[in-house]
Design an enzyme around this catalytic site. Structure first.
Site: not given
Length: 452
Positions: A32, A37, A183, A266, A439
């Site tokens: 990484e 993460g 979003v 985006g 319920h």
């Protein structure tokens, strides 16, 4: 040193794939270049939800005033919100690192380059070279910066920022402009409106939330408008400068002043990995091309997560990395993309899965729409009062199965999995109706919609 698998990228697809491979007995190295993460945990899913939860607590605090004595709810304290967010992120990153080490996954920090020798694949990190039988590419994605006049200057000046920076703003801007009603844009509009900003959202399309169901997207938009968010749809921004953005809509050229501009149009795959071309990995529109088994065109090289350019969602990356590891082990596996849930954590939440009504029309499917108002759920009304929420299901009329669902209600993020399960496994509607729903729950809306 030699490995069975080297994973490049420590986001959800990367660390999850490394864990699953280690569970299967493979010797694994994870590389990484920044922080474990990935985007999701550091500047995406988790910190975003931490902020939105703070706004939800404030909202419920106001509702609590109806049943408590003299309680008043103050404004959100941005520094406290950020401190809680940072604590959460640190804790989860530490948990991922501890899990990887427990499973004996080696971790290297640095930028990886892929190599191919006569004998095997290899990866170079910080001058060290490691041979491997398999490679999993999981390098994620990055924010798209549109080619608008003045945007680079605004970003250099700090008045325009991306989703990375907005999650760490110590001061809530008085006027926040958001470029993009996807979003990220909608969720940040929800939080910063609750935090006290005057929020305006500018979107090129004639609707919010991209290709998601138009009716449910409109419900989310109306709820945000009720919180003071202003939307400029069908609007094309052509210039940014001097604390303002300039756009064209149906009425002509417009000017919108702001203190902070969030650029949220985006994301694109981060596939600029040194050596990919040399080992023959094919890129398609800037993303690593792969099949449903996550194989690339290069032998023993797999890809998962945002780098594939398919569904830029952490949970899809999890599943893709599982499929990749299974195929490495000789266990044939393919990812089904027919029932991928997508969630917007506004209030109420919105969830989309499977085929939308618009897509069903485009495909000329023989379908029918079934709906139930969220007010048919006793729990929804008890906890949130009357709302404009709805559970909308798309049914294949011939086959008697659900092929799509779109929901705007409390807990939509939690029970949309049951819709995904029904769609992917093609469970007949009659079998669903014979199942006992608990319920009072909000998921009863699925039954109410089917009976409607």
């Amino acid at each position: 040193m030699s490995y069975d698998l080297i994973v490049i990228g420590g986001g959800p697809a990367g660390y999850h794939g490394a864990e699953r491979a280690a569970d299967a007995g493979l010797k694994v190295l994870l590389v990484e270049k920044a922080r474990l993460g990935g985007t999701c945990l550091n500047v995406g899913c988790i910190p975003t939800k931490s902020l939105l939860y703070a706004a939800k607590l404030q909202h419920h605090g106001r509702l609590a005033g109806e049943v408590t004595q003299g309680g008043s709810v103050g404004a959100l304290d941005q520094k406290k919100v950020l401190a809680r967010k940072d604590d959460t992120v640190r804790m989860l990153i530490a948990g991922i690192e501890a899990t990887l080490r427990k499973k004996k996954v080696d971790i290297r920090q640095g930028e990886a380059a892929v190599l191919k020798t006569k004998e095997a694949l290899a990866v170079e990190v910080g001058g060290e070279r490691f041979e491997t039988k398999n490679i999993l590419l999981a390098t994620g994605s990055q924010t798209v910066i549109p080619p608008i006049e003045g945007i680079k200057e605004a970003m250099l000046a700090g008045s325009a920022i991306t989703s990375d920076e907005i999650l760490s703003l110590e001061q809530v801007p008085e006027r926040l402009a958001i470029l993009g009603a996807g979003v990220i844009g909608m969720e940040m509009a929800a939080y910063y409106a609750a935090a006290g900003s005057k929020v305006a959202v500018i979107e090129m399309l004639d609707k919010t939330l991209g290709e998601n169901d138009r009716e449910i997207s409109a419900i989310v938009q109306k709820n945000l408008e009720a919180q003071g968010v202003v939307f400029h749809l069908s609007s094309r921004v052509f210039r940014i400068g001097n604390g303002a953005l300039y756009f064209v809509d149906a009425a002509g050229e417009q000017e919108l002043a702001y203190d902070t501009l969030l650029v949220a149009v985006g994301r694109r795959a981060s596939a600029n990995i040194r050596g990919l071309e040399e080992i023959g990995v094919f890129l398609e529109r800037g993303a690593v091309a792969c099949d449903e088994g996550c194989h690339t065109n290069a032998a023993n090289v797999y890809a998962a997560g945002d780098v594939t350019g398919k569904y830029m969602l952490a949970h899809v990356g999890y599943r893709e990395s599982e499929a990749a590891v299974n195929n490495m082990l000789g266990k044939m596996d393919r990812v089904c993309y027919d029932a991928v849930p997508a969630i917007v954590y506004t209030s109420p939440e919105a969830a989309f899965v499977g085929v939308s009504e618009e897509r069903a029309k485009e495909l000329h499917l023989e379908y029918e729409v079934k709906k139930a108002s969220a007010n048919m759920s006793g729990r929804s009304v008890t906890e949130g009062g009357l709302t404009a929420g709805v559970c909308k299901l798309i049914l294949d009329k011939k086959k008697g199965i659900i092929i799509g669902g779109a929901v705007a209600s409390a807990y939509a993020s939690e029970y949309c999995y049951s819709l995904a399960l029904m769609i992917q496994n093609r469970i007949p509607v009659q079998s669903i109706l014979r199942t006992v729903f608990p319920h009072p729950t909000v998921c009863e809306l699925i039954r109410e919609a089917l009976l409607g």
